[in-house]
Write a protein that holds these residues in place. Sequence first.
Motif, PDB file in Angstrom:
ATOM      1  N   VAL A   1      38.714  21.695  41.315  1.00 20.48           N
ATOM      2  CA  VAL A   1      38.860  20.302  40.909  1.00 20.48           C
ATOM      3  C   VAL A   1      40.338  19.977  40.799  1.00 20.48           C
ATOM      4  O   VAL A   1      41.091  20.659  40.121  1.00 20.48           O
ATOM      5  CB  VAL A   1      38.139  20.060  39.556  1.00 20.48           C
ATOM      6  N   LYS A   2      40.740  18.916  41.457  1.00 22.20           N
ATOM      7  CA  LYS A   2      42.141  18.498  41.442  1.00 22.20           C
ATOM      8  C   LYS A   2      42.217  17.054  40.967  1.00 22.20           C
ATOM      9  O   LYS A   2      42.377  16.125  41.726  1.00 22.20           O
ATOM     10  CB  LYS A   2      42.765  18.604  42.839  1.00 22.20           C
ATOM     11  N   ARG A   3      42.049  16.869  39.683  1.00 23.66           N
ATOM     12  CA  ARG A   3      42.142  15.529  39.120  1.00 23.66           C
ATOM     13  C   ARG A   3      42.673  15.625  37.700  1.00 23.66           C
ATOM     14  O   ARG A   3      42.654  16.670  37.077  1.00 23.66           O
ATOM     15  CB  ARG A   3      40.804  14.829  39.146  1.00 23.66           C
ATOM     16  N   CYS A   4      43.107  14.517  37.173  1.00 23.33           N
ATOM     17  CA  CYS A   4      43.693  14.542  35.844  1.00 23.33           C
ATOM     18  C   CYS A   4      42.658  14.342  34.744  1.00 23.33           C
ATOM     19  O   CYS A   4      42.899  14.703  33.602  1.00 23.33           O
ATOM     20  CB  CYS A   4      44.771  13.479  35.730  1.00 23.33           C
ATOM     21  N   CYS A   5      41.545  13.736  35.041  1.00 25.58           N
ATOM     22  CA  CYS A   5      40.579  13.416  33.972  1.00 25.58           C
ATOM     23  C   CYS A   5      39.194  13.952  34.291  1.00 25.58           C
ATOM     24  O   CYS A   5      38.780  14.093  35.370  1.00 25.58           O
ATOM     25  CB  CYS A   5      40.478  11.911  33.818  1.00 25.58           C
TER      26      CYS A   5
END
Length: 64
Positions: free
Chosen positions: A60-64
């Motif tokens: 997963v490459k996301r901030c939230c």
Amino acid sequence: MIWQPLKQVWQRIRELSGDDAYERYLAHYAEHHAQDAEAPAPLSREQFFKQWQDSKWKGVKRCC
């Protein structure tokens, strides 16, 4: 002469874009691992970039 500043700019562009990553990997390997008899052989260019791409895009490459 004009070539030296252009060469430095080109080297910086390669560094920022990651284009010189394999050369930096080989330099690191030679400095830190080449003397170790138990160290595995350095990765080929293809293996290195496959590993780099896999680590960059897996998970997963996301901030939230």
